[in-house]
Design a protein around this motif. Structure first.
Motif, PDB file in Angstrom:
ATOM      1  N   UNK A 249       0.783  -1.122  -0.168  1.00  0.00           N
ATOM      2  CA  UNK A 249      -0.046  -0.158  -0.025  1.00  0.00           C
ATOM      3  C   UNK A 249       0.876   1.229   0.018  1.00  0.00           C
ATOM      4  N   UNK A 250       1.962   1.237   0.831  1.00  0.00           N
ATOM      5  CA  UNK A 250       2.701   2.443   0.769  1.00  0.00           C
ATOM      6  C   UNK A 250       3.545   2.515  -0.355  1.00  0.00           C
ATOM      7  N   UNK A 251       4.007   1.351  -1.154  1.00  0.00           N
ATOM      8  CA  UNK A 251       4.687   1.507  -2.266  1.00  0.00           C
ATOM      9  C   UNK A 251       3.776   1.894  -3.253  1.00  0.00           C
ATOM     10  N   UNK A 252       2.539   1.476  -3.442  1.00  0.00           N
ATOM     11  CA  UNK A 252       1.716   1.987  -4.609  1.00  0.00           C
ATOM     12  C   UNK A 252       1.304   3.502  -4.442  1.00  0.00           C
ATOM     13  N   UNK A 253       1.096   3.840  -3.107  1.00  0.00           N
ATOM     14  CA  UNK A 253       0.981   5.569  -2.837  1.00  0.00           C
ATOM     15  C   UNK A 253       2.009   6.245  -3.262  1.00  0.00           C
TER      16      UNK A 253
ATOM     17  N   UNK B  51      17.142   8.357  -6.637  1.00  0.00           N
ATOM     18  CA  UNK B  51      16.930   8.664  -5.168  1.00  0.00           C
ATOM     19  C   UNK B  51      17.806  10.014  -4.998  1.00  0.00           C
ATOM     20  N   UNK B  52      17.233  10.849  -4.370  1.00  0.00           N
ATOM     21  CA  UNK B  52      18.019  12.241  -4.106  1.00  0.00           C
ATOM     22  C   UNK B  52      18.114  12.354  -2.554  1.00  0.00           C
ATOM     23  N   UNK B  53      18.850  12.803  -1.969  1.00  0.00           N
ATOM     24  CA  UNK B  53      19.230  13.273  -0.644  1.00  0.00           C
ATOM     25  C   UNK B  53      17.922  14.172  -0.333  1.00  0.00           C
ATOM     26  N   UNK B  54      17.179  13.727   0.793  1.00  0.00           N
ATOM     27  CA  UNK B  54      16.233  14.599   1.244  1.00  0.00           C
ATOM     28  C   UNK B  54      16.529  15.793   2.243  1.00  0.00           C
ATOM     29  N   UNK B  55      15.792  16.852   1.903  1.00  0.00           N
ATOM     30  CA  UNK B  55      16.074  17.921   2.719  1.00  0.00           C
ATOM     31  C   UNK B  55      15.574  17.592   4.194  1.00  0.00           C
TER      32      UNK B  55
ATOM     33  N   UNK C  45      11.208   7.604  -2.974  1.00  0.00           N
ATOM     34  CA  UNK C  45      11.781   6.485  -3.434  1.00  0.00           C
ATOM     35  C   UNK C  45      12.827   5.943  -2.590  1.00  0.00           C
ATOM     36  N   UNK C  46      13.166   6.664  -1.540  1.00  0.00           N
ATOM     37  CA  UNK C  46      13.777   6.112  -0.210  1.00  0.00           C
ATOM     38  C   UNK C  46      13.029   5.121   0.424  1.00  0.00           C
ATOM     39  N   UNK C  47      11.711   5.502   0.585  1.00  0.00           N
ATOM     40  CA  UNK C  47      10.750   4.827   1.290  1.00  0.00           C
ATOM     41  C   UNK C  47      10.356   3.427   0.485  1.00  0.00           C
ATOM     42  N   UNK C  48      10.259   3.518  -0.967  1.00  0.00           N
ATOM     43  CA  UNK C  48      10.104   2.328  -1.890  1.00  0.00           C
ATOM     44  C   UNK C  48      11.641   1.494  -1.572  1.00  0.00           C
ATOM     45  N   UNK C  49      12.468   2.045  -1.529  1.00  0.00           N
ATOM     46  CA  UNK C  49      13.600   1.300  -1.400  1.00  0.00           C
ATOM     47  C   UNK C  49      13.848   0.526  -0.374  1.00  0.00           C
TER      48      UNK C  49
ATOM     49  N   UNK D 285      13.789  -2.779  -6.682  1.00  0.00           N
ATOM     50  CA  UNK D 285      12.745  -1.730  -7.472  1.00  0.00           C
ATOM     51  C   UNK D 285      13.752  -1.338  -8.669  1.00  0.00           C
ATOM     52  N   UNK D 286      12.966  -0.923  -9.663  1.00  0.00           N
ATOM     53  CA  UNK D 286      13.963  -0.281 -10.987  1.00  0.00           C
ATOM     54  C   UNK D 286      12.671   0.126 -11.825  1.00  0.00           C
ATOM     55  N   UNK D 287      13.472   0.773 -12.885  1.00  0.00           N
ATOM     56  CA  UNK D 287      12.863   1.405 -14.164  1.00  0.00           C
ATOM     57  C   UNK D 287      12.994   0.554 -15.557  1.00  0.00           C
ATOM     58  N   UNK D 288      11.892   0.419 -16.238  1.00  0.00           N
ATOM     59  CA  UNK D 288      11.880  -0.099 -17.580  1.00  0.00           C
ATOM     60  C   UNK D 288      11.465   0.950 -18.666  1.00  0.00           C
ATOM     61  N   UNK D 289      12.080   1.094 -19.577  1.00  0.00           N
ATOM     62  CA  UNK D 289      11.603   2.221 -20.682  1.00  0.00           C
ATOM     63  C   UNK D 289      11.021   1.406 -21.787  1.00  0.00           C
ATOM     64  N   UNK D 290      10.142   2.189 -22.388  1.00  0.00           N
ATOM     65  CA  UNK D 290       9.563   1.593 -23.680  1.00  0.00           C
ATOM     66  C   UNK D 290       8.306   1.340 -23.658  1.00  0.00           C
ATOM     67  N   UNK D 291       7.555   1.211 -24.721  1.00  0.00           N
ATOM     68  CA  UNK D 291       7.862   1.883 -25.958  1.00  0.00           C
ATOM     69  C   UNK D 291       7.690   3.386 -25.744  1.00  0.00           C
TER      70      UNK D 291
END
Length: 112
Positions: free
Chosen positions: A21-25, A68-72, A81-85, A91-97
Motif C-alpha cells: 500500500x505504501x509503495x503504491x502510494x 533517489x535524491x538526498x532529502x532535505x 523512493x527512499x521509502x520504496x527502496x 525496484x527499478x525502471x523499464x523504458x519503452x515503448x
C-alpha cells in the motif's frame, strides 16, 4: 492502495499488503507529480506471483527517470523512493515503448 481482496484472494500476508500500500502510494504520487502529461494519466499494475508481489506504475514521461535524491531535513518531499527502496526487495525502471516508462517494485512473499 491494493484492494483488500488481493490479500484474501492471493494469500498475500497482511504485512506485505501494508508495505505494498505504501509503495503504491509513493509510486502513484510520483507518477502524478512528475510523470504527468496533459490528457494522459498513469497505469497501475499489481501482479501476484507464487513468491512475489510486483507493483508497476507506468507513465508517459520516459525522459524523466526517477532517482533517489538526498532529502532535505525540513522538506516535505523527496523521500518517496527512499521509502520504496526500504519497503521493497527490489525496484527499478523499464523504458519503452517511447515515451513510456514503468517504475516497478517487487516484494517477496513468505513461503508457507
Amino acid at each position: 492502495m491494493p484492494h483488500p481482496s488481493l490479500a484474501r484472494d492471493h494469500d498475500v500476508p497482511y504485512g506485505v499488503t501494508e508495505s505494498a500500500s505504501q509503495v503504491v502510494a509513493e509510486l502513484a504520487a510520483n507518477a502524478a507529480t512528475h510523470g504527468r502529461v496533459a490528457g494522459r494519466s498513469f497505469r497501475l499494475v499489481l501482479q501476484s506471483r507464487p513468491d512475489t508481489l510486483r507493483i508497476e506504475v507506468a507513465d508517459t514521461r520516459g525522459e524523466d527517470l526517477p532517482r533517489i535524491q538526498p532529502a532535505c531535513p525540513g522538506g516535505d518531499s523527496g523521500r518517496g523512493l527512499l521509502l520504496v527502496e526500504a519497503l521493497a526487495d527490489r525496484w527499478g525502471v523499464e523504458l519503452g515503448p517511447v515515451p513510456r516508462k514503468a517504475v516497478w517494485a517487487e516484494l517477496d512473499l513468505p513461503r508457507p
